[in-house]
Design an enzyme around this catalytic site. Structure first.
Site, PDB file in Angstrom:
ATOM      1  N   ASP A  43       0.512  -0.858   0.333  1.00 40.97           N
ATOM      2  CA  ASP A  43       0.149  -0.029  -0.143  1.00 40.97           C
ATOM      3  C   ASP A  43       0.977   1.098  -0.204  1.00 40.97           C
ATOM      4  OD1 ASP A  43      -3.180   0.761   1.176  1.00 40.97           O
ATOM      5  OD2 ASP A  43      -0.796   2.029   1.741  1.00 40.97           O
ATOM      6  N   TYR A  48       3.202  10.230  -0.549  1.00 42.75           N
ATOM      7  CA  TYR A  48       4.118   9.229   0.348  1.00 42.75           C
ATOM      8  C   TYR A  48       5.472   9.687  -0.420  1.00 42.75           C
ATOM      9  CZ  TYR A  48       0.157   6.483   2.130  1.00 42.75           C
ATOM     10  OH  TYR A  48      -0.603   5.942   3.138  1.00 42.75           O
ATOM     11  N   LYS A  73      -2.839   6.189  -4.015  1.00 39.07           N
ATOM     12  CA  LYS A  73      -3.733   7.311  -3.815  1.00 39.07           C
ATOM     13  C   LYS A  73      -3.720   8.034  -4.238  1.00 39.07           C
ATOM     14  CE  LYS A  73      -3.160   4.932   1.026  1.00 39.07           C
ATOM     15  NZ  LYS A  73      -2.140   4.774   0.750  1.00 39.07           N
ATOM     16  N   HIS A 106      -6.847   9.719  -1.539  1.00 41.65           N
ATOM     17  CA  HIS A 106      -6.635   9.123  -0.179  1.00 41.65           C
ATOM     18  C   HIS A 106      -7.691  10.477   1.040  1.00 41.65           C
ATOM     19  CE1 HIS A 106      -2.614   9.250   1.572  1.00 41.65           C
ATOM     20  NE2 HIS A 106      -2.973   8.727   2.608  1.00 41.65           N
TER      21      HIS A 106
END
Length: 274
Positions: A43, A48, A73, A106
């Site tokens: 994931d 990120y 996401k 998200h």
């Protein structure tokens, strides 16, 4: 590995590996270790900033693509119909993949009111076969209800903060009613004191397990999807070693009593960062 069946018939590993707050260069060895241990679900997310690192680990792996379940996401600044389609292409490029198994919004960012159009773009990606399942993160009941009312595809998952101190019981019931799987991020309550709780510590000692393993086992037995994160090889192994014991019903009851409605992350309706 245990699998769950999503509302479109797709099978997903119930225990996955998260890479939130893992720098890009560290994501590659961390994901490689996770795959070596036995994880098959990874994931990540655009925000990120480690999709490239995840992609390098996947490219170096000899595990067939069909045996992997990759989630990424869409970040808040990319919401909107056309923006979503563009952002998806960029995520695929960074990951080095032809498709992803799951694509998630998200945050709902209700102040900007783009999430319905965003989800409709994700429905297009799903119907075009570029994504095997679509869903959301951090959606409250009112956000989910709008998607159910205005869109065609029921979200496969809703990934939210969930741990013994924030058990999301009302949201779990709503998702269960509409056949949406709840997926727990921060399942061990990052920065909290769940891992020093005496009740959970006693259970861990009885089972010969760590507190983290007991908490992850609780998530699994609660029929949640769970994605613990670590860059420490021993912890990556430890978090996967949760399939050889079960919590008793009275222990599950004790875990239920720990709920404090204590949230570490933002309240979704108030999270409008772009």
């Amino acid at each position: 590995m245990q699998y769950v069946t999503l509302n479109n018939g797709l099978e997903m590993p119930q225990l996955g590996f998260g890479v939130w707050q893992v720098p890009d260069e560290e994501a590659t060895p961390a994901v490689a270790k996770a795959l070596e241990v036995g994880y098959r679900s990874i994931d990540t997310a655009k925000v990120y900033e480690n999709e490239n690192g995840v992609g390098r680990a996947l490219e170096q792996s000899d595990i067939s693509r069909e045996d992997l379940f990759i989630t990424t996401k869409l970040w808040n600044s990319d919401q909107g119909y056309e923006n979503t389609l563009t952002a998806f292409d960029k995520s695929l490029e960074r990951l080095g993949l032809d498709y992803v198994d799951m694509y998630l919004i998200h945050w709902p960012t209700p102040e900007f009111d783009d999430y319905v159009d965003t989800y409709k773009a994700m429905e297009k990606l799903y119907k075009d076969g570029r994504v095997k399942a679509i869903g959301v993160c951090n959606f409250n009941i009112e956000h989910l209800q709008r998607l159910l009312d205005e869109c065609d595809v029921v979200p496969a998952v809703n990934q939210v903060e969930c741990h013994p101190y924030l058990q999301q019981k009302e949201l779990k019931a709503f998702c269960r009613k509409h056949n949406i799987y709840l997926e727990a991020w921060s399942p061990l309550m990052s920065g909290g004191d769940v891992l020093s709780n005496d009740v959970v510590k006693e259970m861990a000692e009885k089972h010969g397990k760590t507190i983290a393993q007991v908490v992850l086992r609780w998530h699994l037995q609660s029929n949640l999807i769970v994605i613990p994160k670590s860059v420490t090889p021993s912890r990556i192994e430890e978090n996967f070693d949760v399939f050889d014991f079960e919590l008793r019903s009275d222990e599950m009851d004790k875990m239920a009593e720990l709920d404090r409605n204590h949230r570490n992350g933002p309240e979704p309706s108030q999270m409008n960062k772009r």
